[in-house]
Design an enzyme around this catalytic site. Structure first.
Site, PDB file in Angstrom:
ATOM      1  N   ASP A 257     -11.822   1.577   2.711  1.00  0.00           N
ATOM      2  CA  ASP A 257     -12.025   0.206   2.724  1.00  0.00           C
ATOM      3  C   ASP A 257     -13.504  -0.025   2.570  1.00  0.00           C
ATOM      4  O   ASP A 257     -13.673  -1.337   2.392  1.00  0.00           O
ATOM      5  CB  ASP A 257     -11.487  -0.633   3.886  1.00  0.00           C
ATOM      6  CG  ASP A 257     -10.025  -1.217   3.388  1.00  0.00           C
ATOM      7  OD1 ASP A 257      -9.811  -1.285   2.421  1.00  0.00           O
ATOM      8  OD2 ASP A 257      -9.453  -1.588   4.282  1.00  0.00           O
TER       9      ASP A 257
ATOM     10  N   LYS B 291       0.744  -1.191   0.019  1.00  0.00           N
ATOM     11  CA  LYS B 291      -0.009  -0.139   0.061  1.00  0.00           C
ATOM     12  C   LYS B 291       0.762   1.241  -0.018  1.00  0.00           C
ATOM     13  O   LYS B 291       0.438   2.316  -0.717  1.00  0.00           O
ATOM     14  CB  LYS B 291      -1.092  -0.011   1.176  1.00  0.00           C
ATOM     15  CG  LYS B 291      -1.883  -1.137   1.002  1.00  0.00           C
ATOM     16  CD  LYS B 291      -2.761  -1.290   2.263  1.00  0.00           C
ATOM     17  CE  LYS B 291      -3.666  -2.661   2.005  1.00  0.00           C
ATOM     18  NZ  LYS B 291      -4.131  -3.100   3.279  1.00  0.00           N
TER      19      LYS B 291
ATOM     20  N   GLN C  51      -5.747  -1.716   9.313  1.00  0.00           N
ATOM     21  CA  GLN C  51      -5.334  -3.174   8.825  1.00  0.00           C
ATOM     22  C   GLN C  51      -5.787  -4.351   9.681  1.00  0.00           C
ATOM     23  O   GLN C  51      -5.488  -4.495  11.044  1.00  0.00           O
ATOM     24  CB  GLN C  51      -3.687  -3.415   8.746  1.00  0.00           C
ATOM     25  CG  GLN C  51      -2.971  -4.365   8.239  1.00  0.00           C
ATOM     26  CD  GLN C  51      -3.366  -4.485   6.715  1.00  0.00           C
ATOM     27  OE1 GLN C  51      -3.225  -2.997   5.923  1.00  0.00           O
ATOM     28  NE2 GLN C  51      -3.707  -5.580   6.062  1.00  0.00           N
TER      29      GLN C  51
END
Ligand code: NAD
Length: 315
Positions: free
Chosen positions: A120, A53, A97
């Site tokens: 997300d 990322k 995460q």
């Protein structure tokens, strides 16, 4: 010979276009898109996902911040950190995460993210919009990546039988929802497929996979999709990321998907692992961050405009 659905190549095209759009956006707005990744723990594998990322952000000209904590952080402390980034106007995208340590409630953490920065797409507002809105704000990046593959390779799904293995919000449930949507007016979201979902409590379903024109597997069970279960001409989308010991590799392991590679010969097209869905997940995350930055800039501009108009009215 089956077509290899090349996610790596496709993702580099997408990143090129994001890079160009980002340069234009920075020039016009003076704002640099900024992604914050919140990470609890010290797992080498997960760190490699975060690195991908970070590299992606650097490639397209974004700012990247890793906010890292040891596993003894409490839920309340973590929520405070997320709220801090949610309120920081220089931050446009926040991702937590996963997985989180067991003492921390994942839902509480995700819901603390400002939905306008939830790149997300996992907060209940964004998940809910996928169910009800023609234009959801943020769709989780892996389902978005899968849609990119269908679009790029002109794979039409209307009326097709699609089997989805796995039902997480991150992947299985979301892609199943998107592909089965009845409203097909938004060309960037495909609907109209006849979707069947299987999960770990589904009993002896493998013979049913013979009906599937497309199989999307997101389970984390290596070798789950086998040649003998498939009809000839199936399309295989393999989301799984699993690691097998391999002494010929420097790291000592090799990345494999959910689909047994012997199955490829039965397919007309398949995504390899690595180099299939994975790179697209990162590219779609970057696209969501740019989208979020543009959204924040527009909100800021409209506030300024409203301020000027109010001043005029006050005079
Ligand atoms: P998850 O653990 O949240 O969900 C796994 C799902 O698989 C569950 O719904 C479970 O019911 C189902 N499942 C387990 N065993 C099964 C079986 N035998 N048959 C059918 N279904 C079964 O995981 P997730 O976050 O959805 O990720 C799934 C896989 O995809 C993992 O390997 C993960 O590493 C990978 N992943 C890859 C990407 C990418 O970019 N390529 C992104 C996200 C996740």
């Amino acid at each position: 010979k089956p077509v290899v659905l090349n996610g790596k190549l496709l993702s580099s095209h997408i990143k090129e276009s994001i890079k160009k759009d980002t340069a234009d956006f920075i020039k016009n707005s003076g704002i640099t898109p900024h992604l914050v990744v919140i990470y609890v723990g010290d797992n080498k594998q997960i760190e490699s996902y975060i690195k991908a990322k970070k590299t992606g952000c650097e490639e397209v000209g974004f700012r990247f911040t890793l906010d890292r904590f040891s596993s003894d952080i409490t839920e309340a402390q973590l929520i405070k950190k997320i709220k801090y980034h949610s309120e920081d106007p220089s931050v446009h995208g926040i991702i937590v995460q996963l997985p989180l340590p067991e003492n921390i409630n994942r839902d509480n953490i995700i819901q603390a993210i400002d939905p306008k920065k939830d790149v997300d797409g996992l907060t209940s507002i964004n998940m809910g919009q996928i169910m009800v809105s023609k234009k959801p704000l943020f769709i989780p990046c892996t389902p978005l990546g899968i849609l990119e593959i269908f679009k790029a390779y002109n794979i039409k799904l209307e009326g097709k039988n699609v089997a989805v293995l796995g039902r997480s919000n991150l992947v299985g449930r979301t892609i199943a929802t998107l592909l089965s949507q009845k409203d097909m007016s938004n060309p960037s979201i495909m609907g109209g497929a006849n979707v069947t979902t299987f999960h770990k409590y589904s009993k002896s379903y493998h013979h049913l996979l013979k009906n599937a024109d497309v199989i999307i597997s997101a389970t984390g069970v290596p070798g789950l999709v086998k040649k003998e279960d498939l009809k000839k001409g199936v399309i295989l989308i393999d989301v799984g990321i699993n690691y097998k010991e391999d002494s010929s590799k420097k790291s000592g392991y090799r990345m494999v998907g959910d689909v047994d590679p012997e199955s490829y010969e039965k397919s007309i097209a398949y995504t390899p692992v690595p180099g299939g869905v994975g790179p697209l997940t990162v590219a779609c995350l970057l696209r969501n961050v740019l989208k979020s930055s543009i959204l924040h800039y527009r909100i800021q501009c409209s506030r300024l405009r409203a301020g000027v108009e109010n001043n005029i009215v006050d005079k």
